[in-house]
Design an enzyme around this catalytic site. Structure first.
Site, PDB file in Angstrom:
ATOM      1  N   ALA A 120      40.436  40.755  34.861  1.00  0.00           N
ATOM      2  CA  ALA A 120      40.033  40.293  33.524  1.00  0.00           C
ATOM      3  C   ALA A 120      41.143  39.451  32.882  1.00  0.00           C
ATOM      4  CB  ALA A 120      39.708  41.492  32.637  1.00  0.00           C
ATOM      5  N   PRO A 121      40.741  38.422  32.115  1.00  0.00           N
ATOM      6  CA  PRO A 121      39.372  38.051  31.739  1.00  0.00           C
ATOM      7  C   PRO A 121      38.619  37.198  32.755  1.00  0.00           C
ATOM      8  CG  PRO A 121      40.923  36.642  30.614  1.00  0.00           C
ATOM      9  CD  PRO A 121      41.755  37.644  31.364  1.00  0.00           C
ATOM     10  N   GLY A 122      39.288  36.762  33.845  1.00  0.00           N
ATOM     11  CA  GLY A 122      38.559  36.081  34.898  1.00  0.00           C
ATOM     12  C   GLY A 122      39.097  34.731  35.323  1.00  0.00           C
ATOM     13  N   LYS A 124      41.818  33.798  37.036  1.00  0.00           N
ATOM     14  CA  LYS A 124      42.276  33.684  38.418  1.00  0.00           C
ATOM     15  C   LYS A 124      41.127  33.904  39.405  1.00  0.00           C
ATOM     16  CE  LYS A 124      47.070  34.842  37.355  1.00  0.00           C
ATOM     17  NZ  LYS A 124      46.924  34.878  35.885  1.00  0.00           N
ATOM     18  N   GLU A 142      38.286  45.095  37.603  1.00  0.00           N
ATOM     19  CA  GLU A 142      38.965  45.429  36.351  1.00  0.00           C
ATOM     20  C   GLU A 142      38.652  46.873  35.994  1.00  0.00           C
ATOM     21  OE1 GLU A 142      41.123  45.935  33.367  1.00  0.00           O
ATOM     22  OE2 GLU A 142      41.225  43.934  34.286  1.00  0.00           O
ATOM     23  N   ASP A 169      39.603  51.941  40.021  1.00  0.00           N
ATOM     24  CA  ASP A 169      41.046  52.113  40.129  1.00  0.00           C
ATOM     25  C   ASP A 169      41.486  51.479  41.444  1.00  0.00           C
ATOM     26  OD1 ASP A 169      43.575  53.763  41.076  1.00  0.00           O
ATOM     27  OD2 ASP A 169      43.399  54.051  38.910  1.00  0.00           O
ATOM     28  N   ASP A 186      47.673  40.286  39.715  1.00  0.00           N
ATOM     29  CA  ASP A 186      48.260  39.759  38.480  1.00  0.00           C
ATOM     30  C   ASP A 186      48.476  40.969  37.583  1.00  0.00           C
ATOM     31  OD1 ASP A 186      49.129  37.872  36.592  1.00  0.00           O
ATOM     32  OD2 ASP A 186      47.156  37.848  35.651  1.00  0.00           O
ATOM     33  N   CYS A 239      53.080  37.904  33.744  1.00  0.00           N
ATOM     34  CA  CYS A 239      53.423  37.009  32.636  1.00  0.00           C
ATOM     35  C   CYS A 239      54.633  37.585  31.900  1.00  0.00           C
ATOM     36  CB  CYS A 239      52.241  36.802  31.696  1.00  0.00           C
ATOM     37  SG  CYS A 239      51.579  38.310  30.949  1.00  0.00           S
TER      38      CYS A 239
END
Length: 307
Positions: A120-122, A124, A142, A169, A186, A239
């Site tokens: 999420a949010p999508g 990648k 997610e 999970d 990510d 990030c």
């Protein structure tokens, strides 16, 4: 904008490409960047013969992306039917670099199985859809229910039928041993790479959070590793600027699993900084806002060795 955490700045001093004064200046100036990635299939369908700058305030292309564009300013996207139709996706340009990794480290002529673990949010996952063949399978996962709903909406908008959205999970994928050719993690992180985009994150950042995120990142990676096939590709990104969540994780991966680091060819004018992990010298790619047009990102990739 609030002052940047001193402990974070101190932790970055010895990293390649980092310049404290330029880094702080880029944040204090507050110049945000807006970028989009075009869905080439839908764009041709909805706008035959038209270019993105016929509809959007395009400044220039993103150098490391085939379909990425910088905009001169951020328009009111909510009112654009092309966005809702999935003709393009609003996403930070730094993330587009995954296209370079996929192009250089995989055989795109093959039908591949890819897993985006924290999808999420999508952004990648839709990028993977654009790069991989239509015969490939992409699982966009997610674990958080509300975020999984947003992910499903964005995947549906993008419009590729070869994507499965799951809410599991990471450890659940151990029931598919050696199944995926590509695993993208990510990982949830402390978020310092978003300081310029969202200054409120600065107030929420603290060193202990970095340590907690590092532990969670290791758990996610350990849980998902059995699902990656031999010679499969692991892409890891955050990030965050903190070395504890980036280069230190690269070393931990190489200490813990049968992996080999992969180098990606860059063009010098892209402004992407190449770092090495302290122990194993694994290459990582850092995106700094004082060196390029994009927010903070670290990304590294590895090949799973035959055991």
């Amino acid at each position: 904008m609030p002052a940047l955490p001193k402990s974070l700045l101190q932790s970055l001093q010895r990293l390649t490409g980092f310049n404290s004064a330029a880094f702080e200046r880029a944040h204090q100036e507050g110049n945000t960047v807006t970028s989009i990635r075009v869905n080439s299939k839908k764009w041709k369908h909805y706008n035959p013969g038209k270019k993105p700058d016929d509809f959007l305030p395009v400044d220039k292309k993103v150098s490391w992306s085939s379909n990425g564009y910088y905009l001169t300013h951020r328009p009111a996207f909510i009112f654009d039917p092309l966005l809702h139709a999935g003709a393009y996706y609003v996403q930070d340009a730094s993330s587009f670099f995954i296209e370079q990794i996929i192009n250089q480290a995989t055989d795109l002529s093959q039908s591949l199985r890819a897993l985006d673990v924290c999808a999420a949010p999508g952004g990648k996952s839709t990028l993977l859809q654009s790069v991989l063949s239509s015969q490939s399978i992409i699982v966009a996962n997610e674990v958080i229910a509300m975020r999984a709903g947003i992910l499903s909406e964005n995947i549906t908008r993008w419009g590729s039928p070869n994507v499965i959205v799951t809410q599991n999970d990471p450890k659940h994928f151990q029931s598919l041993p050696g199944y995926f050719d590509i695993v993208l993690v990510d990982a949830p992180c402390s978020g310092s790479g978003m300081f310029r985009k969202d200054p409120d994150v600065i107030k929420e950042w603290f060193p202990q959070q970095v340590a907690l995120c590092s532990q969670r990142q290791q758990r996610i990676l350990a849980d998902i590793m059995p699902a990656l096939k031999q010679n499969g590709l692991l892409i890891y990104s955050t990030c965050s600027y903190s070395p504890e969540e980036n280069e230190a994780i690269a070393d931990w991966l190489l200490d813990t699993f049968q992996l080999e680091p992969i180098s990606i060819s860059l063009q010098e004018d892209w402004g992407i900084a190449i770092t090495e992990s302290p122990r194993h010298h694994a290459p990582g790619y850092r995106f700094y806002p004082h060196l390029l047009q994009g927010e903070g990102l670290y990304i590294a990739c590895f090949r799973k060795k035959n055991s």
